[in-house]
Design a protein around this motif. Sequence first.
Motif, PDB file in Angstrom:
ATOM      1  N   GLY A 188       0.808  -1.203   0.000  1.00 21.92           N
ATOM      2  CA  GLY A 188       0.000   0.000   0.000  1.00 21.92           C
ATOM      3  C   GLY A 188       0.845   1.258   0.000  1.00 21.92           C
ATOM      4  N   LEU A 189       2.077   1.149   0.448  1.00 19.39           N
ATOM      5  CA  LEU A 189       2.965   2.308   0.492  1.00 19.39           C
ATOM      6  C   LEU A 189       3.261   2.814  -0.911  1.00 19.39           C
ATOM      7  CD1 LEU A 189       4.661   4.222   2.213  1.00 19.39           C
ATOM      8  CD2 LEU A 189       6.519   2.573   2.080  1.00 19.39           C
ATOM      9  N   TRP A 190       3.559   1.906  -1.823  1.00 22.36           N
ATOM     10  CA  TRP A 190       3.843   2.299  -3.203  1.00 22.36           C
ATOM     11  C   TRP A 190       2.642   3.037  -3.785  1.00 22.36           C
ATOM     12  CZ3 TRP A 190       1.517   1.197  -7.875  1.00 22.36           C
ATOM     13  CH2 TRP A 190       2.223   1.588  -9.015  1.00 22.36           C
ATOM     14  N   ARG A 249       7.335   2.367 -15.601  1.00 21.59           N
ATOM     15  CA  ARG A 249       6.886   1.838 -14.307  1.00 21.59           C
ATOM     16  C   ARG A 249       7.567   2.657 -13.231  1.00 21.59           C
ATOM     17  NH1 ARG A 249       2.709  -0.720 -16.145  1.00 21.59           N
ATOM     18  NH2 ARG A 249       3.155  -2.611 -17.271  1.00 21.59           N
ATOM     19  N   LEU A 250       6.821   3.527 -12.580  1.00 25.47           N
ATOM     20  CA  LEU A 250       7.387   4.366 -11.533  1.00 25.47           C
ATOM     21  C   LEU A 250       7.724   3.526 -10.309  1.00 25.47           C
ATOM     22  CD1 LEU A 250       5.127   7.559 -11.630  1.00 25.47           C
ATOM     23  CD2 LEU A 250       7.324   7.175 -12.730  1.00 25.47           C
ATOM     24  N   LEU A 251       8.717   3.988  -9.577  1.00 23.61           N
ATOM     25  CA  LEU A 251       9.073   3.317  -8.327  1.00 23.61           C
ATOM     26  C   LEU A 251       9.097   4.323  -7.204  1.00 23.61           C
ATOM     27  CD1 LEU A 251      12.653   3.641  -8.328  1.00 23.61           C
ATOM     28  CD2 LEU A 251      12.017   2.184 -10.195  1.00 23.61           C
ATOM     29  N   ALA A 252       8.863   3.847  -6.008  1.00 21.65           N
ATOM     30  CA  ALA A 252       8.911   4.694  -4.815  1.00 21.65           C
ATOM     31  C   ALA A 252      10.302   4.542  -4.212  1.00 21.65           C
ATOM     32  CB  ALA A 252       7.842   4.263  -3.821  1.00 21.65           C
ATOM     33  N   ALA A 253      10.986   5.659  -4.082  1.00 30.10           N
ATOM     34  CA  ALA A 253      12.347   5.671  -3.546  1.00 30.10           C
ATOM     35  C   ALA A 253      12.518   6.956  -2.746  1.00 30.10           C
ATOM     36  CB  ALA A 253      13.355   5.597  -4.691  1.00 30.10           C
ATOM     37  N   PRO A 254      13.584   7.066  -1.969  1.00 30.28           N
ATOM     38  CA  PRO A 254      13.778   8.274  -1.171  1.00 30.28           C
ATOM     39  C   PRO A 254      13.718   9.549  -2.013  1.00 30.28           C
ATOM     40  CG  PRO A 254      15.337   6.611  -0.494  1.00 30.28           C
ATOM     41  CD  PRO A 254      14.649   6.077  -1.716  1.00 30.28           C
ATOM     42  N   ALA A 255      13.022  10.549  -1.495  1.00 26.20           N
ATOM     43  CA  ALA A 255      12.903  11.825  -2.190  1.00 26.20           C
ATOM     44  C   ALA A 255      14.231  12.574  -2.182  1.00 26.20           C
ATOM     45  CB  ALA A 255      11.816  12.671  -1.533  1.00 26.20           C
ATOM     46  N   ASN A 256      14.982  12.458  -1.098  1.00 27.43           N
ATOM     47  CA  ASN A 256      16.284  13.096  -0.979  1.00 27.43           C
ATOM     48  C   ASN A 256      17.312  12.231  -1.712  1.00 27.43           C
ATOM     49  OD1 ASN A 256      18.768  14.109  -0.229  1.00 27.43           O
ATOM     50  ND2 ASN A 256      18.250  14.290   1.935  1.00 27.43           N
ATOM     51  N   PRO A 257      17.952  12.750  -2.763  1.00 23.84           N
ATOM     52  CA  PRO A 257      18.897  11.932  -3.520  1.00 23.84           C
ATOM     53  C   PRO A 257      20.022  11.333  -2.673  1.00 23.84           C
ATOM     54  CG  PRO A 257      18.373  13.902  -4.749  1.00 23.84           C
ATOM     55  CD  PRO A 257      17.751  14.060  -3.380  1.00 23.84           C
ATOM     56  N   ALA A 258      20.432  11.991  -1.602  1.00 23.29           N
ATOM     57  CA  ALA A 258      21.483  11.435  -0.744  1.00 23.29           C
ATOM     58  C   ALA A 258      21.007  10.159  -0.057  1.00 23.29           C
ATOM     59  CB  ALA A 258      21.919  12.461   0.297  1.00 23.29           C
ATOM     60  N   ASN A 259      19.709  10.058   0.194  1.00 25.30           N
ATOM     61  CA  ASN A 259      19.160   8.853   0.840  1.00 25.30           C
ATOM     62  C   ASN A 259      19.021   7.682  -0.118  1.00 25.30           C
ATOM     63  OD1 ASN A 259      19.064  10.087   3.312  1.00 25.30           O
ATOM     64  ND2 ASN A 259      16.901  10.621   3.168  1.00 25.30           N
ATOM     65  N   LEU A 260      19.261   7.910  -1.401  1.00 27.33           N
ATOM     66  CA  LEU A 260      19.234   6.794  -2.350  1.00 27.33           C
ATOM     67  C   LEU A 260      20.353   5.803  -2.053  1.00 27.33           C
ATOM     68  CD1 LEU A 260      18.525   8.718  -5.675  1.00 27.33           C
ATOM     69  CD2 LEU A 260      16.955   7.217  -4.445  1.00 27.33           C
ATOM     70  N   LEU A 261      21.360   6.243  -1.322  1.00 26.47           N
ATOM     71  CA  LEU A 261      22.500   5.387  -0.994  1.00 26.47           C
ATOM     72  C   LEU A 261      22.272   4.546   0.257  1.00 26.47           C
ATOM     73  CD1 LEU A 261      25.365   7.938  -1.697  1.00 26.47           C
ATOM     74  CD2 LEU A 261      24.497   6.139  -3.197  1.00 26.47           C
ATOM     75  N   ALA A 268      12.242   1.358   5.815  1.00 29.74           N
ATOM     76  CA  ALA A 268      11.744   1.906   7.072  1.00 29.74           C
ATOM     77  C   ALA A 268      11.378   3.393   6.964  1.00 29.74           C
ATOM     78  CB  ALA A 268      12.784   1.720   8.171  1.00 29.74           C
ATOM     79  N   LEU A 269      11.645   4.012   5.828  1.00 32.90           N
ATOM     80  CA  LEU A 269      11.334   5.435   5.668  1.00 32.90           C
ATOM     81  C   LEU A 269       9.819   5.645   5.612  1.00 32.90           C
ATOM     82  CD1 LEU A 269      13.956   6.526   2.980  1.00 32.90           C
ATOM     83  CD2 LEU A 269      13.960   7.104   5.409  1.00 32.90           C
ATOM     84  N   PRO A 270       9.341   6.761   6.167  1.00 33.47           N
ATOM     85  CA  PRO A 270       7.908   7.057   6.090  1.00 33.47           C
ATOM     86  C   PRO A 270       7.518   7.517   4.689  1.00 33.47           C
ATOM     87  CG  PRO A 270       9.053   8.850   7.160  1.00 33.47           C
ATOM     88  CD  PRO A 270      10.072   7.757   6.937  1.00 33.47           C
ATOM     89  N   LYS A 271       6.234   7.492   4.415  1.00 26.16           N
ATOM     90  CA  LYS A 271       5.719   7.865   3.100  1.00 26.16           C
ATOM     91  C   LYS A 271       6.150   9.280   2.710  1.00 26.16           C
ATOM     92  CE  LYS A 271       1.482   9.204   2.625  1.00 26.16           C
ATOM     93  NZ  LYS A 271       0.029   9.315   2.540  1.00 26.16           N
ATOM     94  N   GLN A 272       6.237  10.185   3.688  1.00 33.50           N
ATOM     95  CA  GLN A 272       6.587  11.568   3.391  1.00 33.50           C
ATOM     96  C   GLN A 272       8.025  11.711   2.911  1.00 33.50           C
ATOM     97  OE1 GLN A 272       5.381  10.462   6.335  1.00 33.50           O
ATOM     98  NE2 GLN A 272       3.261  11.167   6.209  1.00 33.50           N
ATOM     99  N   ALA A 273       8.869  10.734   3.196  1.00 37.72           N
ATOM    100  CA  ALA A 273      10.275  10.796   2.785  1.00 37.72           C
ATOM    101  C   ALA A 273      10.508  10.113   1.439  1.00 37.72           C
ATOM    102  CB  ALA A 273      11.156  10.151   3.851  1.00 37.72           C
ATOM    103  N   LEU A 274       9.440   9.637   0.809  1.00 43.12           N
ATOM    104  CA  LEU A 274       9.553   8.931  -0.463  1.00 43.12           C
ATOM    105  C   LEU A 274       8.977   9.769  -1.591  1.00 43.12           C
ATOM    106  CD1 LEU A 274       8.415   5.378   0.691  1.00 43.12           C
ATOM    107  CD2 LEU A 274      10.754   6.215   0.409  1.00 43.12           C
TER     108      LEU A 274
END
Length: 118
Positions: free
Chosen positions: A12-14, A59-71, A79-85
């Motif tokens: 459901g997060l995606w 096909r879109l994917l849900a990933a960290p919004a902050n590019p530094a968190n992609l690492l 474990a990131l909340p929806k607001q951080a994706l």
Amino acid sequence: MSTRIPPLADTGLWQAVIAAAAGRCQCRGACGKSHAKNAGRCGREHDGYQQHHGGGTVRLLAAPANPANLLLPPHRVAALPKQALAAWCPTCHDSALAAARRAARAVAPAAPDALFDL
């Protein structure tokens, strides 16, 4: 975009992230492109057709919004909340990830060669 096909392991997060993005990639230049044709935001939509990079369905994917968190490792990203994706198209995601890796290498101190340490 009326029928969004979620990933197999979607909890459901995606769907929440894609719905918050209105089914469109949220990249605003982290990939290295200005996206000037679309008012500064990537124009790719989920289940839309991409004309470049091999064509096919986006096909879109849900990933960290902050590019530094992609690492972050996968268990920390999960474990990131929806607001951080954010919703990312694969092309923007891969380019932003590569840029984040280059930036991390640029600031990381060079490790000494342990073979010759005394």
